[in-house]
Every structure is written in structure tokens, then in C-alpha cells.
Design a protein around this motif. Sequence first.
Motif, mmCIF file in Angstrom:
data_model
loop_
_atom_site.group_PDB
_atom_site.id
_atom_site.type_symbol
_atom_site.label_atom_id
_atom_site.label_comp_id
_atom_site.label_asym_id
_atom_site.label_seq_id
_atom_site.Cartn_x
_atom_site.Cartn_y
_atom_site.Cartn_z
ATOM 1 N N GLY A 99 -33.789 40.334 -45.574
ATOM 2 C CA GLY A 99 -34.452 41.327 -46.053
ATOM 3 C C GLY A 99 -35.124 40.756 -47.087
ATOM 4 O O GLY A 99 -35.986 41.558 -47.474
ATOM 5 N N GLU A 100 -34.620 39.553 -47.927
ATOM 6 C CA GLU A 100 -35.666 39.270 -49.131
ATOM 7 C C GLU A 100 -35.501 37.756 -49.059
ATOM 8 O O GLU A 100 -34.432 37.176 -48.437
ATOM 9 C CB GLU A 100 -34.757 39.936 -50.273
ATOM 10 N N THR A 101 -36.363 37.014 -49.930
ATOM 11 C CA THR A 101 -36.151 35.572 -50.234
ATOM 12 C C THR A 101 -35.050 35.495 -50.973
ATOM 13 O O THR A 101 -35.006 36.111 -52.145
ATOM 14 C CB THR A 101 -37.417 35.222 -50.774
ATOM 15 N N VAL A 102 -34.182 34.311 -50.438
ATOM 16 C CA VAL A 102 -33.110 34.081 -51.092
ATOM 17 C C VAL A 102 -33.103 32.548 -51.795
ATOM 18 O O VAL A 102 -33.650 31.880 -50.792
ATOM 19 C CB VAL A 102 -31.611 34.159 -50.196
ATOM 20 N N TYR A 103 -32.959 32.214 -52.722
ATOM 21 C CA TYR A 103 -33.005 30.877 -53.365
ATOM 22 C C TYR A 103 -31.896 30.123 -53.491
ATOM 23 O O TYR A 103 -30.740 30.588 -54.044
ATOM 24 C CB TYR A 103 -33.877 30.819 -54.857
ATOM 25 N N ALA A 104 -31.714 28.942 -52.910
ATOM 26 C CA ALA A 104 -30.455 28.052 -52.909
ATOM 27 C C ALA A 104 -30.645 26.850 -53.771
ATOM 28 O O ALA A 104 -31.860 26.418 -54.069
ATOM 29 C CB ALA A 104 -30.111 27.659 -51.491
ATOM 30 N N PRO A 105 -29.450 26.379 -54.515
ATOM 31 C CA PRO A 105 -29.603 25.284 -54.990
ATOM 32 C C PRO A 105 -29.611 23.826 -54.228
ATOM 33 O O PRO A 105 -29.290 23.856 -53.235
ATOM 34 C CB PRO A 105 -28.466 25.272 -55.964
ATOM 35 N N ARG A 106 -30.222 22.907 -55.023
ATOM 36 C CA ARG A 106 -30.321 21.630 -54.328
ATOM 37 C C ARG A 106 -29.616 20.413 -55.217
ATOM 38 O O ARG A 106 -29.893 20.567 -56.301
ATOM 39 C CB ARG A 106 -31.857 21.166 -53.762
ATOM 40 N N PHE A 107 -28.681 19.835 -54.548
ATOM 41 C CA PHE A 107 -28.026 18.555 -55.151
ATOM 42 C C PHE A 107 -28.936 17.243 -55.518
ATOM 43 O O PHE A 107 -29.564 16.980 -54.078
ATOM 44 C CB PHE A 107 -26.809 18.275 -54.607
ATOM 45 N N HIS A 108 -29.386 16.799 -56.422
ATOM 46 C CA HIS A 108 -29.996 15.570 -56.465
ATOM 47 C C HIS A 108 -28.956 14.185 -56.826
ATOM 48 O O HIS A 108 -28.439 14.293 -57.833
ATOM 49 C CB HIS A 108 -30.935 15.500 -57.485
ATOM 50 N N ARG A 109 -28.821 13.451 -55.810
ATOM 51 C CA ARG A 109 -27.660 12.529 -55.825
ATOM 52 C C ARG A 109 -28.142 11.389 -56.974
ATOM 53 O O ARG A 109 -27.137 10.879 -57.417
ATOM 54 C CB ARG A 109 -27.513 11.692 -54.483
ATOM 55 N N GLU A 110 -29.537 11.206 -57.167
ATOM 56 C CA GLU A 110 -29.830 10.212 -58.172
ATOM 57 C C GLU A 110 -29.551 10.550 -59.647
ATOM 58 O O GLU A 110 -29.405 9.783 -60.456
ATOM 59 C CB GLU A 110 -31.368 9.946 -57.923
ATOM 60 N N VAL A 111 -29.244 11.705 -60.010
ATOM 61 C CA VAL A 111 -28.787 12.425 -61.190
ATOM 62 C C VAL A 111 -27.589 12.918 -61.250
ATOM 63 O O VAL A 111 -26.908 13.597 -62.253
ATOM 64 C CB VAL A 111 -30.017 13.064 -61.825
ATOM 65 N N GLU A 112 -26.912 12.996 -59.936
ATOM 66 C CA GLU A 112 -25.619 14.024 -59.793
ATOM 67 C C GLU A 112 -25.568 15.308 -60.344
ATOM 68 O O GLU A 112 -24.561 15.383 -60.904
ATOM 69 C CB GLU A 112 -24.735 12.795 -60.659
ATOM 70 N N GLU A 113 -26.513 15.827 -60.065
ATOM 71 C CA GLU A 113 -26.529 17.293 -60.634
ATOM 72 C C GLU A 113 -27.299 18.173 -59.498
ATOM 73 O O GLU A 113 -28.183 17.676 -58.962
ATOM 74 C CB GLU A 113 -27.419 17.443 -61.929
ATOM 75 N N SER A 114 -27.148 19.551 -59.501
ATOM 76 C CA SER A 114 -27.751 20.489 -58.740
ATOM 77 C C SER A 114 -28.887 21.160 -59.415
ATOM 78 O O SER A 114 -28.699 21.415 -61.001
ATOM 79 C CB SER A 114 -26.779 21.464 -58.329
ATOM 80 N N PHE A 115 -29.940 21.479 -58.925
ATOM 81 C CA PHE A 115 -30.880 22.325 -59.624
ATOM 82 C C PHE A 115 -31.006 23.704 -58.979
ATOM 83 O O PHE A 115 -31.135 23.859 -57.621
ATOM 84 C CB PHE A 115 -32.562 21.544 -59.231
ATOM 85 N N ALA A 116 -30.907 24.811 -59.660
ATOM 86 C CA ALA A 116 -30.971 26.271 -59.183
ATOM 87 C C ALA A 116 -32.515 26.590 -58.531
ATOM 88 O O ALA A 116 -33.272 26.045 -59.076
ATOM 89 C CB ALA A 116 -30.559 27.081 -60.282
#
Length: 209
Positions: A99-116
Motif C-alpha cells: 500500500g505504500e513505499t517501504v524503505y529498507a536499510p542496506r549493509f555496506h561491507r566495505e565500511v561494515e555499516e548499514s545505511f537507512a
Amino acid sequence: MSPRHHGDLPGLIDRARALASTGERRVLGIAGGPGSGKGTLAEKLVGELGSAAVVVPMDGFHLAEEELRRLGRRDRKGAPDTFDAAGYVALLRRIREGGETVYAPRFHREVEESFAGAIPVDPDVPLVITEGNYLLLDEHPWSQVRPLIDETWFLDQSDEELVSRLVERHVHHGKTRAEAEEWVHRSDMRNAARITPTRTRADLLIAEF
């Protein structure tokens, strides 16, 4: 009932396409140990299905490095309790509701962190492919994941293959070979030992693709 075995990529693509063609939002889960090829298979499926599918990796819910250090879990990164499992469950529920756009986080292995907010899941995308280690783990809160997934595949690789792939992955991302081998045997393969028994809860076992 024991899961069926499968290893034919064209057949897997057809199976995913059938899920995307039901007229309703469907969620396909791809589970397996670290280094088993979950992300690779998910991307191959999206490459064939195009705009009819999107990948939402479980890895986006890694706890931040700062939080892992605060909790004293930095050396256990990748274990079940080093993820925001409840947040992952909440996201899957929103994805199922649609029913709506949902935003998921992505993990970036090169910096070992997730971006929301990195992966948009638009309401008109019929198939969401989620991949990760603990989709079939029967421990709270991970046990809430399986009921939110329509079909789950498990990539069933040997320990020897996992070790080889994982060492090369860690070396590629900056560890020395000695550091990579130490991490794989101390951390990754301990996690794999918890993941492998969950394959009995999958709909499909995949030895290779």
C-alpha cells in the motif's frame, strides 16, 4: 515433510517468476550460512525478473559498530544477537501489508555499516526477495520471520566451500589471510553451525545453481 532438493537455475527463475505472477505481493526467502551465495542468487533472480522483484537483505539490520562495542559483541558480529531482529520482522510486516513505499536499510561491507532508507520497495512490486542467515532460526524473535515469508529456499553448501569463500571475501575487504582465517573459524563457522540445522524448515534445498 522434508524439503525438496533443487539445483537448476532456470527452474529457480521459473519458480520465482510464478511467485511474482500471483497478482498479490509475495515474499521469497533465501537462507543459508555465511558465504553460501544467498546474495548472488537473489541478484540473479532480480536480473531475470527486472522490475517485478526487489531484494531486501537481512544484513541491513546489523547493529552498528558503535553499538556492538558498547554491548561487548564486536568480536561476535554476525551472530543472531548482533542484529536488530525485531526491526527486520517489523519491516517484513510492512512489506507484506503493502500500500505504500517501504524503505529498507542496506549493509555496506566495505565500511561494515548499514545505511537507512537505501532500498525502496514500491507497492506495485509483486515479489520481494529477502536473503539472510537466520530466516529459519526457531528462536525468538527470529521465529517470527518464517510466517511472514511465502516460500523459503536454503543454500546447502559444505563447510569446506563456506570456509574457502569466506576467507577470500574477508581478504578482499581488507583483512590479511591470517586474520581472515582466524575470523572465519572463530566467528563465521560458529554461526554456520547454528544455521545449518534450520534447513529442515525450508521449502527447497539448493546444493548449487
